[in-house]
Design a protein around this motif. Structure first.
Motif, PDB file in Angstrom:
ATOM      1  N   UNK A   1       0.861  -1.247  -0.211  1.00 57.63           N
ATOM      2  CA  UNK A   1      -0.013   0.368  -0.438  1.00 57.63           C
ATOM      3  C   UNK A   1       0.775   1.494   0.100  1.00 57.63           C
ATOM      4  N   UNK A   2       2.455   1.193   0.252  1.00 55.76           N
ATOM      5  CA  UNK A   2       3.183   2.634   0.647  1.00 55.76           C
ATOM      6  C   UNK A   2       3.360   2.186  -0.797  1.00 55.76           C
ATOM      7  N   UNK A   3       3.295   1.768  -1.857  1.00 51.66           N
ATOM      8  CA  UNK A   3       4.780   1.449  -2.601  1.00 51.66           C
ATOM      9  C   UNK A   3       3.726   0.542  -4.346  1.00 51.66           C
ATOM     10  N   UNK A   4       2.576   1.918  -4.144  1.00 58.71           N
ATOM     11  CA  UNK A   4       1.554   0.939  -4.949  1.00 58.71           C
ATOM     12  C   UNK A   4       2.635   0.377  -7.038  1.00 58.71           C
ATOM     13  N   UNK A   5       3.348   1.394  -7.681  1.00 63.27           N
ATOM     14  CA  UNK A   5       4.048   0.982  -8.262  1.00 63.27           C
ATOM     15  C   UNK A   5       4.248   0.155  -8.743  1.00 63.27           C
ATOM     16  N   UNK A   6       5.126  -0.923  -7.550  1.00 61.84           N
ATOM     17  CA  UNK A   6       6.139  -2.017  -7.565  1.00 61.84           C
ATOM     18  C   UNK A   6       4.973  -2.805  -7.176  1.00 61.84           C
ATOM     19  N   UNK A   7       5.307  -4.210  -8.157  1.00 60.93           N
ATOM     20  CA  UNK A   7       4.729  -5.204  -8.407  1.00 60.93           C
ATOM     21  C   UNK A   7       4.348  -5.554  -7.755  1.00 60.93           C
ATOM     22  N   UNK A   8       3.065  -6.504  -7.982  1.00 64.03           N
ATOM     23  CA  UNK A   8       2.502  -7.128  -6.756  1.00 64.03           C
ATOM     24  C   UNK A   8       2.828  -8.764  -6.809  1.00 64.03           C
ATOM     25  N   UNK A   9       2.678  -9.087  -5.505  1.00 64.88           N
ATOM     26  CA  UNK A   9       3.558 -10.957  -5.325  1.00 64.88           C
ATOM     27  C   UNK A   9       2.001 -11.573  -5.865  1.00 64.88           C
ATOM     28  N   UNK A  10       2.301 -12.527  -6.473  1.00 59.97           N
ATOM     29  CA  UNK A  10       1.090 -13.149  -6.752  1.00 59.97           C
ATOM     30  C   UNK A  10       1.192 -14.575  -6.193  1.00 59.97           C
ATOM     31  N   UNK A  11      -0.247 -14.811  -5.855  1.00 65.31           N
ATOM     32  CA  UNK A  11      -0.425 -15.479  -4.449  1.00 65.31           C
ATOM     33  C   UNK A  11      -0.706 -17.215  -5.632  1.00 65.31           C
ATOM     34  N   UNK A  12      -2.181 -16.948  -6.158  1.00 66.37           N
ATOM     35  CA  UNK A  12      -3.084 -17.904  -5.958  1.00 66.37           C
ATOM     36  C   UNK A  12      -3.969 -17.405  -8.059  1.00 66.37           C
ATOM     37  N   UNK A  13      -3.987 -17.980  -8.847  1.00 64.98           N
ATOM     38  CA  UNK A  13      -4.729 -18.160 -10.345  1.00 64.98           C
ATOM     39  C   UNK A  13      -5.965 -18.879  -9.759  1.00 64.98           C
ATOM     40  N   UNK A  14      -6.699 -17.771 -10.826  1.00 64.55           N
ATOM     41  CA  UNK A  14      -8.015 -18.066 -10.163  1.00 64.55           C
ATOM     42  C   UNK A  14      -8.616 -18.907 -11.503  1.00 64.55           C
ATOM     43  N   UNK A  15      -9.048 -20.529 -11.075  1.00 68.67           N
ATOM     44  CA  UNK A  15      -9.560 -21.370 -11.755  1.00 68.67           C
ATOM     45  C   UNK A  15     -10.659 -20.486 -12.863  1.00 68.67           C
ATOM     46  N   UNK A  16     -11.482 -19.440 -12.457  1.00 69.01           N
ATOM     47  CA  UNK A  16     -12.692 -18.962 -13.237  1.00 69.01           C
ATOM     48  C   UNK A  16     -12.988 -17.623 -12.584  1.00 69.01           C
ATOM     49  N   UNK A  17     -13.484 -16.778 -13.489  1.00 69.48           N
ATOM     50  CA  UNK A  17     -14.246 -15.465 -13.098  1.00 69.48           C
ATOM     51  C   UNK A  17     -15.297 -15.721 -12.225  1.00 69.48           C
ATOM     52  N   UNK A  18     -16.397 -16.436 -12.223  1.00 67.37           N
ATOM     53  CA  UNK A  18     -16.666 -17.407 -11.211  1.00 67.37           C
ATOM     54  C   UNK A  18     -16.603 -17.252  -9.142  1.00 67.37           C
ATOM     55  N   UNK A  19     -14.930 -18.602  -9.775  1.00 68.79           N
ATOM     56  CA  UNK A  19     -14.435 -18.150  -8.429  1.00 68.79           C
ATOM     57  C   UNK A  19     -13.702 -16.492  -7.883  1.00 68.79           C
ATOM     58  N   UNK A  20     -13.171 -16.171  -8.370  1.00 64.98           N
ATOM     59  CA  UNK A  20     -12.657 -14.583  -7.962  1.00 64.98           C
ATOM     60  C   UNK A  20     -14.097 -13.714  -7.772  1.00 64.98           C
ATOM     61  N   UNK A  21     -15.501 -13.779  -8.359  1.00 61.13           N
ATOM     62  CA  UNK A  21     -15.922 -13.007  -7.862  1.00 61.13           C
ATOM     63  C   UNK A  21     -16.739 -13.798  -6.354  1.00 61.13           C
TER      64      UNK A  21
END
Length: 82
Positions: free
Chosen positions: A47-67
């Motif tokens: 939150x203090x460096x919004x231009x820094x790349x994010x750390x990928x934690x997981x990939x969603x199986x579908x858009x419904x899962x993300x929702x």
């Protein structure tokens, strides 16, 4: 596919449900070659460096899962507003 949700994790980090950048995908592939940059991901951002790349934690199986996770964020009051 354009979908994004941001939730407060702590004073320092937020969790984002979103597509990832080329750079974030390259970093994530060092740990797991299956991160292909297509689809929706859960990432942690500083939150203090919004231009820094994010750390990928997981990939969603579908858009419904993300929702479903975005709905959980909303129901628990952690979803950030723009």
């Amino acid at each position: 596919m354009t979908f994004q949700a941001v939730a407060t994790l702590s004073n320092r980090e937020s969790l984002c449900i979103c597509e990832i950048t080329d750079h974030e995908a390259d970093i994530a592939r060092q740990d797991n070659p299956e991160f292909d940059q297509f689809g929706l991901y859960l990432i942690a951002v500083d939150r203090e460096d919004l231009k820094a790349p994010g750390r990928v934690l997981a990939k969603f199986a579908s858009e419904d899962a993300a929702k479903s996770l975005a709905k959980f964020f909303r129901l628990h009051g952690t979803l950030e507003t723009a």
